[in-house]
Design a protein around this motif. Structure first.
Motif: not given
Lengths: 198, 212
Positions: A191-196, B163-169, B192-198
């Motif tokens: 859920r946290n991942l999804l929110n992020e 990093l968390n899994e999404i950041e790792k991806a 846009g969101n990806l660029r900000v995250k990067m």
């Protein structure tokens, strides 16, 4: 070193050191993931309930005439059948959760929703079963199994209903704790991942 | 060629099934039986040939792209045993999802989707795959690099592992040189969101490596 400097190094890295296993052999293997374990658990439970139901039915075959009018016996059969049905629905749901080829965000959303739905069903199902058995316990002695009137029903109604309420509360907290222990942390993390990602 | 031949046979078989009730009505029982057994045989052969072909095609594609899967495993698992398990899990999920792959996206895009989804959702029990890392299991740089750079590489690897899994991806796809367009297709996050995250991830990594 910045991440961009890392790009070259990442590409240079020698991945040939890692040997690729035989693909054809791999696809014959069974999945070891959490969904596969859930499926295996549901399959086992379905078999166990079916075996139990069959065993009870077979042992009662000799007394079929007397048993056929027993409310408890038919309640038990009905309960087993609904359990098998519920387990099968759960099993089907886990099959849907296996889909992994969608975009990561959509897949995660679907996974979390299904997982929550499944846990909700489980909690509601458990409560319905308990309430059903409480009702049965209260009603049956009035028609059959009159012996119970001199034991459990001999207690004052306040004590009986307080025990039922206590059991329901206990079950509520116990099932929540178990669900949290088994899936909660994993689900919270997803859920946290999804929110992020939003 | 053989596959096409059997496909044609299968289509003809499906078309000819309309004749079966007619044959039955005309009491041509033996003709009907012969027709059904022949068409079933063709159907079965078609399925068998198609399965073998699909298996071979799948094997070829996976072998061609195995480096990508190894990189995903490297990003999400830090011991050899965990990597092997993850590799196996990814391949199994890919094989199951393969019939749904219709070539609407690139094979590599589809592969990344399955691989990342499997890594993110599929390995709950092996906690070390999700949160923690062991420095000794992190990859080492190629031998001819300077010692200083090697240390920086290790530091960066350690930082990425936090990093968390999404950041790792995101980091992995960035390092692979994937376009933001493709990253959007894989992850389902807007460009846009990806660029900000990067940008945030780069800052985070900088902070993590500077704190060492």
């Amino acid at each position: 070193m910045e991440l961009d400097d890392f790009k070259q190094a990442w590409k240079q890295e020698d991945h040939k050191q890692t040997t690729t296993p035989d693909i054809m052999e791999l696809i014959q293997q069974k999945s070891k993931g959490p969904i596969a374990s859930l499926q295996a658990a549901f399959r086992k439970q379905m078999i166990a309930v079916t075996a139990l139901m069959s065993a009870v039915t077979i042992t009662q075959v000799k007394n079929i005439e007397s048993v056929s009018s027993h409310l408890l016996f038919w309640t038990y059969i009905g309960f087993c059948l609904s359990m098998i049905g519920a387990l099968y629905l759960n099993y089907r749901l886990t099959h849907k959760m296996e889909s992994m080829d969608g975009a990561v965000k959509n897949n995660l959303e679907q996974y979390v929703t299904m997982m929550e739905k499944r846990l909700q069903w489980q909690a509601v199902g458990a409560r319905i079963i308990i309430i059903f058995f409480i009702l049965l316990l209260e009603v049956i002695p009035l028609f059959q199994h009159v012996r119970m009137l001199s034991t459990w029903h001999a207690l004052p109604p306040v004590v009986r209903f307080a025990s039922y309420a206590a059991y329901l509360v206990f079950q509520y907290y116990l099932s929540r704790a178990l669900a949290q222990k088994k899936f909660g942390r994993h689900l919270d993390h997803l859920r946290n991942l999804l929110n992020e990602m939003k | 060629m053989i596959k096409h031949f059997f496909t044609e046979c299968f289509i003809v078989y499906n078309d000819l099934t309309f004749l079966v009730p007619l044959l039955a009505r005309e009491n041509l029982f033996s003709a009907r039986v012969t027709f059904i057994s022949t068409s079933r045989l063709i159907g079965k052969s078609f399925a068998r040939v198609a399965d073998k072909d699909t298996e071979k095609e799948f094997e070829r594609r996976i072998s061609e792209h195995s480096t990508m899967i190894h990189k995903v495993c490297r990003m999400y698992a830090y011991t050899e045993a965990d990597r092997q398990d993850l590799f196996q899990e990814i391949v199994i999920h890919m094989w199951r999802a393969y019939p749904n792959f219709r070539g609407q996206s690139k094979f590599s895009t589809w592969l990344y989707r399955v691989a990342i989804n499997t890594a993110v959702t599929g390995l709950r029990k092996q906690k070390n795959l999700i949160t923690s890392y062991e420095a000794e299991h992190l990859p080492t740089h190629v031998a001819d690099e300077r010692g200083d750079e090697e240390e920086q590489w290790t530091q960066l690897n350690e930082a990425i592992a936090q990093l968390n899994e999404i950041e790792k991806a995101i980091v992995m796809l960035y390092l692979e040189g994937r376009s933001y367009d493709e990253m959007e297709e894989i992850l389902g996050i807007s460009q846009g969101n990806l660029r900000v995250k990067m940008t945030r991830i780069k800052d985070k990594l900088r902070q993590l490596t500077n704190n060492k």
